[in-house]
Design a protein around this motif. Structure first.
Motif, short mmCIF file in Angstrom:
data_model
loop_
_atom_site.label_atom_id
_atom_site.label_comp_id
_atom_site.label_asym_id
_atom_site.label_seq_id
_atom_site.Cartn_x
_atom_site.Cartn_y
_atom_site.Cartn_z
N MET A 10 0.40 9.24 16.67
CA MET A 10 -0.83 9.00 16.22
C MET A 10 -0.68 8.13 15.07
N ILE A 11 -1.45 7.05 15.07
CA ILE A 11 -1.23 5.94 14.11
C ILE A 11 -2.49 6.24 12.99
N ILE A 12 -2.10 6.55 11.90
CA ILE A 12 -3.22 6.71 10.71
C ILE A 12 -3.18 5.57 9.78
N SER A 13 -4.12 5.00 9.58
CA SER A 13 -4.08 3.69 8.65
C SER A 13 -4.82 4.34 7.30
N VAL A 14 -4.27 3.75 6.11
CA VAL A 14 -4.79 3.98 4.92
C VAL A 14 -5.45 2.69 4.36
N ALA A 15 -6.57 2.74 4.03
CA ALA A 15 -7.28 1.09 3.45
C ALA A 15 -8.14 1.76 2.55
N SER A 16 -8.75 0.49 1.82
CA SER A 16 -9.78 0.61 0.77
C SER A 16 -10.44 -0.57 0.60
N GLY A 17 -11.57 -0.62 0.19
CA GLY A 17 -12.54 -1.68 0.23
C GLY A 17 -12.16 -2.79 -0.89
N LYS A 18 -11.22 -2.29 -2.01
CA LYS A 18 -10.75 -2.92 -3.02
C LYS A 18 -9.48 -2.41 -3.43
N GLY A 19 -8.77 -3.27 -4.40
CA GLY A 19 -7.57 -2.89 -4.86
C GLY A 19 -7.53 -2.04 -5.94
N GLY A 20 -6.45 -1.22 -6.38
CA GLY A 20 -6.68 -0.50 -7.33
C GLY A 20 -7.14 0.95 -7.15
N THR A 21 -7.48 1.22 -5.92
CA THR A 21 -8.20 2.60 -5.77
C THR A 21 -7.17 3.74 -5.66
N GLY A 22 -6.18 3.57 -5.46
CA GLY A 22 -5.01 4.62 -4.97
C GLY A 22 -4.68 4.68 -3.89
#
Length: 284
Positions: free
Chosen positions: A1-13
């Motif tokens: 299983m491939i789980i990506s961790v992303a965010s719309g902007k930097g600095g969110t954790g």
């Protein structure tokens, strides 16, 4: 299983969630840091690097003796990496190449009617691989001044082992490097914060994931700050909120020292295990 961790902007954790998720899964875990412009997961995982490999892209080398300055290479270059100055009375022509705009697609050499263009390799970064305990680790570093992160990301992702649980720390934002990172993911965790800026960029990231048809859920970091608009948005859009990480001085202090949450505060490990179990349940 491939789980990506992303965010719309930097600095969110985003990296915080990716690292602690990887550390909370028992074994057979692979961690890829695809934030090639600013990788920082190694600060927390402290991997022992075993191997370093250079990353190259093919770029054109123009033989001016063969070039007829027809401009075909300029026409087929959709990235405006080539300019052609045709010859004029008493003056030779000139073909100009701008390496930082080149994506290495090879169109110029393929379509050159004079055979005046061949491809040569240009180094743009490197990949480091190793181990952080039992976790297989890989990250890429884009050379300073380079703008093309996707080729480095593609090289990092060549290390994916589908028999492992793969945790990928994606670049921030919603641009090409993020899309390149998210491709082939089975699930994406979107990390956000309950602020107007956080919500705006979360909405942009949701649009990208829906275009890519990748299932996703949200983790709210610093959950006790801001307002309720993020919760209302997720509820309206039927987006699951998978986890809430509180805003605590102790967590911020551990982060500043390069200590993962689950190492500094083991009681949080069960929260990240539940996060993994919820994701696995949705993917299956």
């Amino acid at each position: 299983m491939i789980i990506s961790v992303a965010s719309g902007k930097g600095g969110t954790g985003k990296t915080t969630v990716a690292v602690n998720l990887a550390l909370s899964i028992n074994d057979n875990v692979q961690f890829l840091d695809c934030d090639a412009e600013e990788p920082n997961a190694h600060i927390f995982l402290k991997p022992e690097i075993k191997k370093t490999a250079k990353v190259f892209i093919p770029v054109p080398k123009i033989d001016e003796a063969k070039c007829a300055y027809c401009g075909r290479c300029r026409e087929v270059c959709v990235y405006n990496a080539i300019a052609v100055i045709p010859p004029s009375a008493g003056r030779k022509g000139k073909t100009l190449f701008f390496p930082n705009l080149c994506h290495g697609c090879g169109s110029c050499s393929y379509f050159c009617p004079e055979g005046a263009i061949k491809e040569v390799n240009r180094e743009i970064g490197e990949i480091e691989t190793g181990y952080a305990g039992s976790i297989e680790f890989a990250h890429g570093r884009l050379n300073i001044g380079e703008a093309m992160a996707p080729p480095v990301i593609r090289e990092i992702k060549k290390h994916i082992k589908t028999e492992c649980t793969v945790i990928i720390d994606a670049p921030p934002g919603t641009s090409c490097p993020v899309v390149e990172t998210l491709k082939r993911s089975d699930y994406c965790v979107l990390v956000t914060e309950p602020t107007p800026f956080g919500l705006n960029d979360l909405m942009l990231a949701v649009e990208v994931l829906r275009k890519l048809k990748i299932p996703f859920g949200v983790v709210i970091n610093r959950a006790d700050l801001g307002d309720e608009k993020t919760d209302l948005y997720c509820d309206k859009e039927n987006i699951p909120i998978l986890m809430r990480i509180p805003f605590k001085k102790e967590i911020a202090m551990a982060y500043s020292k390069g200590e993962p949450i689950v190492m500094a505060f083991p009681e949080y490990k069960k929260e990240f295990i539940k996060l993994y179990e919820d994701i696995a349940g949705q993917v299956q």
